[in-house]
Structures are given as structure tokens and as C-alpha cells.
Design an enzyme around this catalytic site. Structure first.
Site, PDB file in Angstrom:
ATOM      1  CG  ASP A 186      -5.718  -5.484   2.355  1.00  0.00           C
ATOM      2  OD1 ASP A 186      -6.368  -6.514   2.600  1.00  0.00           O
ATOM      3  OD2 ASP A 186      -5.512  -5.066   1.204  1.00  0.00           O
ATOM      4  CG  HIS A 242      -4.034  -0.881  -0.932  1.00  0.00           C
ATOM      5  ND1 HIS A 242      -3.848  -0.799   0.422  1.00  0.00           N
ATOM      6  CD2 HIS A 242      -4.575  -2.108  -1.167  1.00  0.00           C
ATOM      7  CE1 HIS A 242      -4.255  -1.921   0.995  1.00  0.00           C
ATOM      8  NE2 HIS A 242      -4.694  -2.738   0.041  1.00  0.00           N
ATOM      9  CB  SER A 251      -0.958  -0.024   1.203  1.00  0.00           C
ATOM     10  OG  SER A 251      -1.874   1.048   1.133  1.00  0.00           O
ATOM     11  CB  THR A 252       1.246   4.096   2.361  1.00  0.00           C
ATOM     12  OG1 THR A 252      -0.158   4.071   2.618  1.00  0.00           O
ATOM     13  CG2 THR A 252       1.722   5.526   2.267  1.00  0.00           C
ATOM     14  CG  MET A 263      -2.111   3.400   7.736  1.00  0.00           C
ATOM     15  SD  MET A 263      -2.654   5.115   7.661  1.00  0.00           S
ATOM     16  CE  MET A 263      -3.308   5.310   9.333  1.00  0.00           C
TER      17      MET A 263
END
Length: 352
Positions: free
Chosen positions: A291, A195, A169-170, A288
Site C-alpha cells: 500500500d 494503518h 503501517s507496521t 508490510m
């Protein structure tokens, strides 16, 4: 004791966008807009005056382009930056360049000001600001710990018999690049859930394809997972793996978000646990939230090798932290160690 609020500086030549972001941010109890600027030259002075925790930055602005400003900023005063971009082909490429330069994430302009879905969009925006505030900005040009030399096909002749699942993600776009670039042409087939907004993933895959020896593309429904190929989940669609006869193939579906994400890393990892078992290697990178942690645990229970990125090299140590806490990761590694361990794991597993 009152918690310190996250200080945000919004830089955008559109007064409407500045006002919308200010409204969304100031509605949160843990953050506030300390100033806004219509161009980077004004922002430069406001940064010195207000020392913000997070900067939101438009790409297309007068007097100085957002990417030019970001380049100077990450060289001289690294700080968490969120790019604000409209969803166009040109801007998706510019946004990916911004992530390469050190921006933490991207906020879509299309998600601002459309009241029908505004509560969900607002939540995603403020979550990205919170993640950015927790992130570790990196000076332009800094590299992951212990980055490997380019790996050779001859050293891992059996590695192509395995499959690799990657979730991030991030901070993940650059982390994924650092994992894929050293891999040889006979690397296992790789399936990626990152993401990312819809419309950005094709440009992301094309950018990786240009810099890697393996073939990287946006995933399509029903295509087989081949050695030496990596497949990126399209933004806004879940990606799974499945078995059809003797082949393993990709499946796309637009079912409800999981952990508020679509694509969801858990959806990908759980399908790998079900259909690949010991044939799989699961890798959970920076991001973050949680998931992917539960899915990585299911992969480990199914006999897969499972790896998590360590805190020191994560932009945001959220998803890997959760996986480690749940006992889902067999090994925790610096980002630069992951490509070699991936190939070693694939080769060793193939011998048994």
C-alpha cells in the site's frame, strides 16, 4: 524442504481469547501456537522453553501488567510482540505506549470471536503475525540512524508553502513520531495515513500533539490544510486532499478498502498527485505489503518529491521496498534523515 513454521506464544488471562487465537493461528499452514500463558510470570518460563518467534500479549492481566512485562522483555530479550487490546479509550492509550516501548502492532479484541466478519478479521490477525515475524525488534531506547537536532523555523522561511503526505503501517506510529518531533512550527501542512484500528487514531494524534511543536490532530472532513499542522486519518476511513478555490482541504470517505486497508496510503497519495502535484512531498515509511507504492509513483510522475525509508531503519521493509522496486522513490533515507530532508525539500521547492 518443509518451511519452518512461525512459533507463537499467546499470553492472555482470558481462556476464551487464548483458545480463539490458537484456533485462528493453528488453522494457518505457516504458523502454530507453541504454548499459551494466563499471565506474564508463566510466559517468562515458556519463552525460555519454546523460544517463540512472536508473542501476543494482553494489556490487562493479573500478577503483572502487560506494559510492565513488555518493558522488561524489550530491555532484556527483545522479540516481536503484538498487543491484544479491547477498544477502549484507556486501552488505546496503553496500546500506543506499548508501541512506543517496542511492540510491533496491535490486535483488537473486538475482531476476535465475532463470526459474521471472522474470515476478514482472521486474515488481518495472521497478516500481523507474519509481519511481526519479519520485523526487527529494537531494544528499549534505541533511536533511528542519524536523528537530527531540533530544526529551526528561521532556517526554512518558505517551507510552509508546501504539503507533505506520509504513509505508514507496521512500525509506523513510532516512525511518524521520529519524523514529526524535530519539525519547526512553520513546517508544511502534513497529512498522514497510518494503518491503525478505529478508536486508536485520536489517542495517537493527541500523543503526537503533546510531543511535537507542530499541532497534531485527527483529521475532520472539509478542514483546510494549514502550515504547522499535521492531520491523522481516522481509523476505518479514507483520507484525501482536494482543492476548493484557493484552499486545499481534507476529505473523508468510507468507500471500500484499497489494498485491504482503510485508510489506504494509495488513496491519500493518489489524491495528492491529482490535486497538489509539484506542491507535494510524499514519504512512505515502514510497513508490510505494498500500500502506498503505486500512489507514491503517481506523486513522482506529477512532479512531487518522493522519499522512502531505508531497510536498515524499518521495522518491516515491505511498503518502502515495493516503492523502491517500482521506481517511485526519488530518494531512500534512514528514518533519522527524513525530517531534515523534508524541510530542505520544502524550502528548495518553494524557491522555484
Amino acid at each position: 524442504m518443509i518451511a519452518k513454521k512461525i512459533k507463537v506464544l499467546c499470553v492472555d488471562d482470558s481462556a476464551l481469547m487464548r483458545n480463539l487465537l490458537t484456533e485462528i493461528i493453528n488453522a494457518q499452514p505457516d504458523m502454530q501456537v507453541v504454548a499459551t500463558a494466563s499471565d506474564p510470570l508463566i510466559a517468562r518460563d515458556l519463552i525460555k522453553r519454546h523460544d517463540p518467534d512472536v508473542l501476543t500479549l494482553d494489556i490487562n492481566m493479573p500478577r503483572m501488567d502487560g506494559l510492565v512485562f513488555l518493558t522488561h522483555l524489550m530491555r532484556l530479550r527483545p522479540m516481536p510482540v503484538l498487543m491484544v487490546s479491547s477498544l477502549t479509550r484507556k486501552n488505546s492509550k496503553a496500546s500506543l505506549k506499548a508501541l512506543e516501548l517496542g511492540a510491533v502492532d496491535v490486535i483488537e479484541k473486538s475482531g476476535l470471536g465475532i463470526r459474521a466478519n471472522q474470515m476478514q478479521d482472521d486474515s488481518l490477525i495472521v497478516d500481523k503475525i507474519r509481519a511481526a515475524a519479519q520485523s526487527k525488534p529494537c531494544r528499549l531506547g534505541c533511536a533511528p540512524q542519524r536523528a537530527p537536532a531540533t530544526l529551526t523555523s528561521s532556517a526554512y522561511p518558505q517551507a510552509s508553502k508546501r504539503f507533505v503526505m506520509i504513509g505508514a503501517s507496521t512500525g509506523g506510529t513510532e516512525a511518524i513520531r521520529h519524523v514529526l518531533e524535530p519539525l519547526p512550527e512553520n513546517a508544511p501542512g502534513i497529512v498522514i495515513a497510518q494503518h491503525m484500528p478505529s478508536g486508536f487514531t485520536r489517542s495517537f494524534a493527541e500523543r503526537l500533539d503533546r510531543s511535537c511543536r507542530i499541532k497534531v490532530s485527527e483529521a475532520t472532513h472539509g478542514e483546510p490544510i494549514l502550515p504547522g499542522h499535521a492531520y491523522v486519518a481516522p481509523g476505518g476511513i479514507h483520507l484525501k486532499v482536494a482543492r476548493e478555490g484557493t484552499r486545499y482541504v481534507l476529505k473523508l470517505d468510507d468507500s471500500e478498502p484499497v489494498n485491504r486497508h482503510r485508510p489506504s496510503v494509495d488513496v491519500l497519495f493518489e489524491s495528492a498527485a491529482q490535486h497538489l502535484g509539484k506542491l507535494a512531498i510524499g514519504i512512505l515509511l515502514t510497513g508490510m505489503g505494498k500500500d502506498g507504492a503505486a500512489g507514491l509513483g503517481k506523486m513522482r510522475q506529477a512532479g512531487a518529491m518522493t522519499l522512502a525509508q531505508n531497510e536498515a531503519t524499518c521495522v518491516v521493509y515491505g511498503m518502502p521496498r515495493e516503492a523502491v522496486a517500482q521506481g517511485a522513490a526519488r530518494e531512500v533515507l534512514a528514518l533519522g534523515e527524513i525530517p531534515l530532508r523534508l524541510m530542505e525539500s520544502a524550502a528548495v521547492a518553494a524557491e522555484h
